[in-house]
Enzyme design. Structure first.
Site: not given
Length: 279
Positions: A93, A119, A141, A234-237
Protein backbone atom coordinates in the site's frame (compact mmCIF):
# COMPACT_ATOMS: atom_id res chain seq x y z
CA UNK A 1 -26.14 -0.69 -4.87
CA UNK A 2 -26.91 3.01 -4.57
CA UNK A 3 -26.36 2.96 -0.80
CA UNK A 4 -22.99 1.24 -1.21
CA UNK A 5 -21.87 3.78 -3.79
CA UNK A 6 -23.00 6.59 -1.50
CA UNK A 7 -20.97 5.13 1.38
CA UNK A 8 -17.89 4.81 -0.84
CA UNK A 9 -18.20 8.46 -1.82
CA UNK A 10 -18.58 9.41 1.84
CA UNK A 11 -15.46 7.46 2.77
CA UNK A 12 -13.46 9.01 -0.05
CA UNK A 13 -14.49 12.44 1.16
CA UNK A 14 -13.70 11.75 4.82
CA UNK A 15 -10.26 10.37 4.06
CA UNK A 16 -9.10 13.86 3.10
CA UNK A 17 -10.61 15.60 6.14
CA UNK A 18 -9.70 16.05 9.79
CA UNK A 19 -12.62 17.17 11.91
CA UNK A 20 -12.11 19.23 15.07
CA UNK A 21 -14.22 17.86 17.91
CA UNK A 22 -13.81 19.27 21.41
CA UNK A 23 -10.33 20.53 20.57
CA UNK A 24 -9.12 17.12 19.32
CA UNK A 25 -8.44 16.24 15.68
CA UNK A 26 -10.41 13.25 14.43
CA UNK A 27 -9.56 11.26 11.33
CA UNK A 28 -10.74 8.33 9.25
CA UNK A 29 -9.31 5.05 10.61
CA UNK A 30 -6.70 3.07 8.64
CA UNK A 31 -8.93 0.16 7.67
CA UNK A 32 -9.94 -2.03 4.73
CA UNK A 33 -12.89 -0.59 2.85
CA UNK A 34 -14.88 -3.77 3.54
CA UNK A 35 -14.68 -3.14 7.30
CA UNK A 36 -15.86 0.46 6.98
CA UNK A 37 -18.70 -0.44 4.62
CA UNK A 38 -19.95 -3.14 6.95
CA UNK A 39 -19.63 -1.30 10.27
CA UNK A 40 -19.89 2.30 9.18
CA UNK A 41 -17.38 5.12 9.42
CA UNK A 42 -16.32 6.12 12.93
CA UNK A 43 -13.84 8.94 13.29
CA UNK A 44 -11.08 8.23 15.82
CA UNK A 45 -8.64 10.47 17.71
CA UNK A 46 -5.48 11.35 15.79
CA UNK A 47 -3.02 11.19 18.63
CA UNK A 48 -0.24 8.77 18.41
CA UNK A 49 3.86 6.08 18.06
CA UNK A 50 2.47 6.04 20.51
CA UNK A 51 4.00 5.01 23.79
CA UNK A 52 7.37 4.67 22.09
CA UNK A 53 10.82 6.08 22.66
CA UNK A 54 13.60 7.42 20.43
CA UNK A 55 16.14 4.74 19.60
CA UNK A 56 19.89 5.16 19.66
CA UNK A 57 21.55 5.46 16.30
CA UNK A 58 22.17 1.99 14.92
CA UNK A 59 19.70 0.21 17.21
CA UNK A 60 17.52 -0.70 14.22
CA UNK A 61 20.17 -0.91 11.48
CA UNK A 62 17.82 -2.47 8.90
CA UNK A 63 15.30 0.39 9.07
CA UNK A 64 15.07 2.60 5.99
CA UNK A 65 13.02 5.64 5.08
CA UNK A 66 11.08 5.62 1.81
CA UNK A 67 10.99 9.14 0.47
CA UNK A 68 9.17 10.79 -2.42
CA UNK A 69 11.32 12.84 -4.73
CA UNK A 70 10.15 16.45 -4.89
CA UNK A 71 11.20 19.73 -6.42
CA UNK A 72 11.92 21.18 -2.97
CA UNK A 73 13.54 18.10 -1.46
CA UNK A 74 12.55 14.57 -0.60
CA UNK A 75 9.87 13.72 1.97
CA UNK A 76 9.44 10.62 4.13
CA UNK A 77 6.21 8.70 3.57
CA UNK A 78 6.82 5.07 4.58
CA UNK A 79 9.34 2.75 6.17
CA UNK A 80 11.04 -0.42 5.02
CA UNK A 81 13.60 -3.06 5.97
CA UNK A 82 16.92 -3.99 4.36
CA UNK A 83 16.93 -7.63 3.24
CA UNK A 84 20.27 -7.42 1.47
CA UNK A 85 22.40 -4.76 -0.20
CA UNK A 86 20.05 -4.58 -3.18
CA UNK A 87 16.64 -5.38 -1.68
CA UNK A 88 14.10 -3.60 0.54
CA UNK A 89 10.96 -5.07 2.11
CA UNK A 90 7.96 -2.76 2.52
CA UNK A 91 4.16 -2.66 2.22
CA UNK A 92 2.37 -2.77 -1.11
CA UNK A 93 0.00 0.00 0.00
CA UNK A 94 3.06 2.27 0.28
CA UNK A 95 4.04 1.76 -3.36
CA UNK A 96 0.61 1.31 -4.93
CA UNK A 97 0.40 3.85 -7.79
CA UNK A 98 4.04 4.90 -7.44
CA UNK A 99 6.79 4.62 -10.05
CA UNK A 100 10.45 3.84 -9.27
CA UNK A 101 11.63 7.27 -10.40
CA UNK A 102 9.47 8.96 -7.74
CA UNK A 103 10.96 7.06 -4.78
CA UNK A 104 14.35 6.89 -3.09
CA UNK A 105 15.42 4.70 -0.21
CA UNK A 106 17.46 6.27 2.59
CA UNK A 107 19.52 3.84 4.67
CA UNK A 108 21.46 4.80 7.78
CA UNK A 109 19.14 7.68 8.68
CA UNK A 110 18.31 8.49 12.28
CA UNK A 111 17.10 12.09 12.45
CA UNK A 112 15.24 13.00 9.27
CA UNK A 113 16.05 16.71 9.39
CA UNK A 114 19.77 16.23 10.06
CA UNK A 115 22.47 14.85 7.78
CA UNK A 116 25.29 13.28 9.76
CA UNK A 117 27.13 11.67 6.85
CA UNK A 118 25.89 8.11 7.42
CA UNK A 119 22.84 8.41 5.18
CA UNK A 120 22.84 6.50 1.91
CA UNK A 121 20.30 7.69 -0.65
CA UNK A 122 19.62 4.97 -3.22
CA UNK A 123 17.35 5.13 -6.26
CA UNK A 124 14.77 2.40 -6.83
CA UNK A 125 15.13 0.19 -9.91
CA UNK A 126 11.87 -1.76 -9.62
CA UNK A 127 8.74 -2.03 -7.49
CA UNK A 128 7.51 -5.60 -7.04
CA UNK A 129 4.17 -5.77 -5.25
CA UNK A 130 2.70 -9.14 -4.39
CA UNK A 131 0.47 -9.97 -7.38
CA UNK A 132 -2.34 -10.91 -4.99
CA UNK A 133 -2.28 -7.61 -3.08
CA UNK A 134 -5.82 -6.36 -2.55
CA UNK A 135 -6.04 -2.61 -1.95
CA UNK A 136 -9.62 -2.99 -0.74
CA UNK A 137 -8.85 -5.48 2.07
CA UNK A 138 -5.08 -4.94 2.54
CA UNK A 139 -4.56 -8.68 2.12
CA UNK A 140 -1.07 -9.69 0.86
CA UNK A 141 0.21 -6.19 1.67
CA UNK A 142 3.85 -6.84 0.83
CA UNK A 143 6.27 -5.35 -1.70
CA UNK A 144 9.92 -5.92 -2.57
CA UNK A 145 11.97 -3.02 -3.92
CA UNK A 146 15.06 -3.67 -5.99
CA UNK A 147 17.64 -0.90 -5.87
CA UNK A 148 19.57 0.66 -8.73
CA UNK A 149 22.82 0.48 -6.73
CA UNK A 150 23.89 -1.46 -3.68
CA UNK A 151 23.72 -0.27 -0.09
CA UNK A 152 27.07 -0.30 1.70
CA UNK A 153 26.38 -2.66 4.60
CA UNK A 154 28.31 -2.36 7.82
CA UNK A 155 28.23 -0.50 11.13
CA UNK A 156 24.83 1.15 11.57
CA UNK A 157 23.47 -0.27 8.30
CA UNK A 158 22.70 -4.00 8.35
CA UNK A 159 20.28 -6.48 6.81
CA UNK A 160 17.48 -8.01 8.83
CA UNK A 161 16.84 -11.74 9.01
CA UNK A 162 13.77 -13.41 7.53
CA UNK A 163 11.72 -15.84 9.63
CA UNK A 164 11.26 -19.52 8.82
CA UNK A 165 8.55 -20.07 6.21
CA UNK A 166 5.01 -20.26 7.70
CA UNK A 167 6.32 -19.82 11.25
CA UNK A 168 4.09 -18.21 13.88
CA UNK A 169 4.72 -16.17 17.03
CA UNK A 170 2.74 -17.01 20.16
CA UNK A 171 0.26 -14.53 21.59
CA UNK A 172 1.74 -12.48 24.42
CA UNK A 173 5.30 -12.51 23.10
CA UNK A 174 6.77 -9.01 23.15
CA UNK A 175 7.97 -7.70 19.78
CA UNK A 176 9.05 -4.28 18.55
CA UNK A 177 7.98 -1.88 15.81
CA UNK A 178 9.90 1.16 14.63
CA UNK A 179 9.48 4.16 12.39
CA UNK A 180 9.26 7.91 11.94
CA UNK A 181 5.46 7.91 12.05
CA UNK A 182 3.17 10.42 13.72
CA UNK A 183 3.43 10.81 17.47
CA UNK A 184 0.88 13.41 18.52
CA UNK A 185 -2.36 15.17 17.71
CA UNK A 186 -2.08 16.94 14.39
CA UNK A 187 -0.28 14.14 12.61
CA UNK A 188 3.32 15.43 12.65
CA UNK A 189 6.00 12.91 11.77
CA UNK A 190 8.65 12.13 14.34
CA UNK A 191 11.98 13.65 13.34
CA UNK A 192 13.90 10.94 15.17
CA UNK A 193 13.50 7.19 14.66
CA UNK A 194 11.40 5.69 17.44
CA UNK A 195 10.37 2.21 18.50
CA UNK A 196 7.81 0.67 20.82
CA UNK A 197 7.42 -2.80 22.31
CA UNK A 198 4.03 -4.44 21.81
CA UNK A 199 2.60 -7.88 22.66
CA UNK A 200 1.47 -10.21 19.90
CA UNK A 201 -2.31 -10.66 19.88
CA UNK A 202 -3.90 -13.97 18.91
CA UNK A 203 -5.69 -14.24 15.57
CA UNK A 204 -8.93 -15.05 17.39
CA UNK A 205 -8.76 -11.92 19.54
CA UNK A 206 -7.79 -9.79 16.56
CA UNK A 207 -10.69 -11.16 14.52
CA UNK A 208 -12.96 -10.41 17.46
CA UNK A 209 -11.98 -6.75 17.08
CA UNK A 210 -11.99 -6.37 13.31
CA UNK A 211 -14.20 -9.19 12.06
CA UNK A 212 -13.61 -12.80 11.07
CA UNK A 213 -13.09 -11.98 7.40
CA UNK A 214 -10.86 -8.92 7.85
CA UNK A 215 -7.90 -10.61 9.55
CA UNK A 216 -6.48 -13.42 7.43
CA UNK A 217 -3.99 -16.12 8.40
CA UNK A 218 -1.27 -14.15 6.59
CA UNK A 219 -1.68 -11.21 8.99
CA UNK A 220 -0.28 -10.86 12.52
CA UNK A 221 -1.65 -8.50 15.16
CA UNK A 222 0.18 -6.75 17.97
CA UNK A 223 -0.72 -4.10 20.54
CA UNK A 224 -2.27 -3.52 23.94
CA UNK A 225 -5.72 -4.95 23.32
CA UNK A 226 -7.20 -3.77 26.63
CA UNK A 227 -5.74 -0.33 27.17
CA UNK A 228 -4.28 0.86 23.88
CA UNK A 229 -1.59 3.51 24.14
CA UNK A 230 1.13 1.67 22.18
CA UNK A 231 1.09 1.23 18.42
CA UNK A 232 2.53 2.15 15.05
CA UNK A 233 0.82 4.92 13.10
CA UNK A 234 0.70 6.89 9.84
CA UNK A 235 4.19 7.20 8.40
CA UNK A 236 5.28 3.92 9.99
CA UNK A 237 3.63 1.91 7.19
CA UNK A 238 5.94 -0.53 5.47
CA UNK A 239 8.33 -0.59 8.40
CA UNK A 240 9.35 -3.60 10.44
CA UNK A 241 7.67 -5.48 13.25
CA UNK A 242 10.61 -7.43 14.56
CA UNK A 243 11.73 -9.89 17.22
CA UNK A 244 15.44 -9.61 17.89
CA UNK A 245 17.01 -9.23 14.44
CA UNK A 246 14.22 -11.04 12.59
CA UNK A 247 11.44 -9.19 10.78
CA UNK A 248 8.13 -10.92 11.47
CA UNK A 249 5.69 -8.29 10.21
CA UNK A 250 5.22 -5.25 8.00
CA UNK A 251 3.21 -2.28 9.29
CA UNK A 252 -0.05 -2.48 7.37
CA UNK A 253 -3.31 -1.21 8.94
CA UNK A 254 -5.25 -0.49 12.10
CA UNK A 255 -8.30 1.22 13.57
CA UNK A 256 -6.79 4.61 14.29
CA UNK A 257 -3.53 4.29 16.22
CA UNK A 258 -3.10 2.93 19.75
CA UNK A 259 -6.89 2.72 20.05
CA UNK A 260 -8.01 0.41 22.89
CA UNK A 261 -9.56 -2.80 21.61
CA UNK A 262 -7.94 -2.52 18.17
CA UNK A 263 -4.36 -3.79 17.89
CA UNK A 264 -2.17 -2.95 14.92
CA UNK A 265 -2.45 -5.37 12.00
CA UNK A 266 0.72 -6.38 10.17
CA UNK A 267 1.53 -8.46 7.12
CA UNK A 268 2.99 -11.72 8.47
CA UNK A 269 6.32 -12.06 6.67
CA UNK A 270 6.67 -15.82 7.17
CA UNK A 271 3.74 -16.39 4.79
CA UNK A 272 5.54 -14.62 1.95
CA UNK A 273 9.05 -16.10 1.96
CA UNK A 274 8.60 -17.77 -1.43
CA UNK A 275 7.39 -14.51 -2.97
CA UNK A 276 10.21 -12.49 -1.39
CA UNK A 277 12.86 -14.93 -2.60
CA UNK A 278 11.38 -15.05 -6.11
CA UNK A 279 11.89 -11.36 -6.84
Amino acid sequence: MASVVTMKVLIATLVSLAVAVSGENYVIPRLPLSFMLRRGVSLVPESKIVGGDPVNKGDVPWQVSLQRVGSFGNSHFCGGSILDADTILTAAHCTDGETPSRIVVVAGDHILSTEDGDEQVIEVASINENPDYNSRTFENDVCVLKLSSSINLGGNVQAVNLPAPMSDVDAGVMVSVSGWGTTSSGGSLSDVLRSVDVPVVSDDDCRGAYGANDVTDSMICAGDLDNGGVDSCQGDSGGPLYMGSTVIGIVSLGYGCAFAGYPGVYTQVSYFIDFINSV
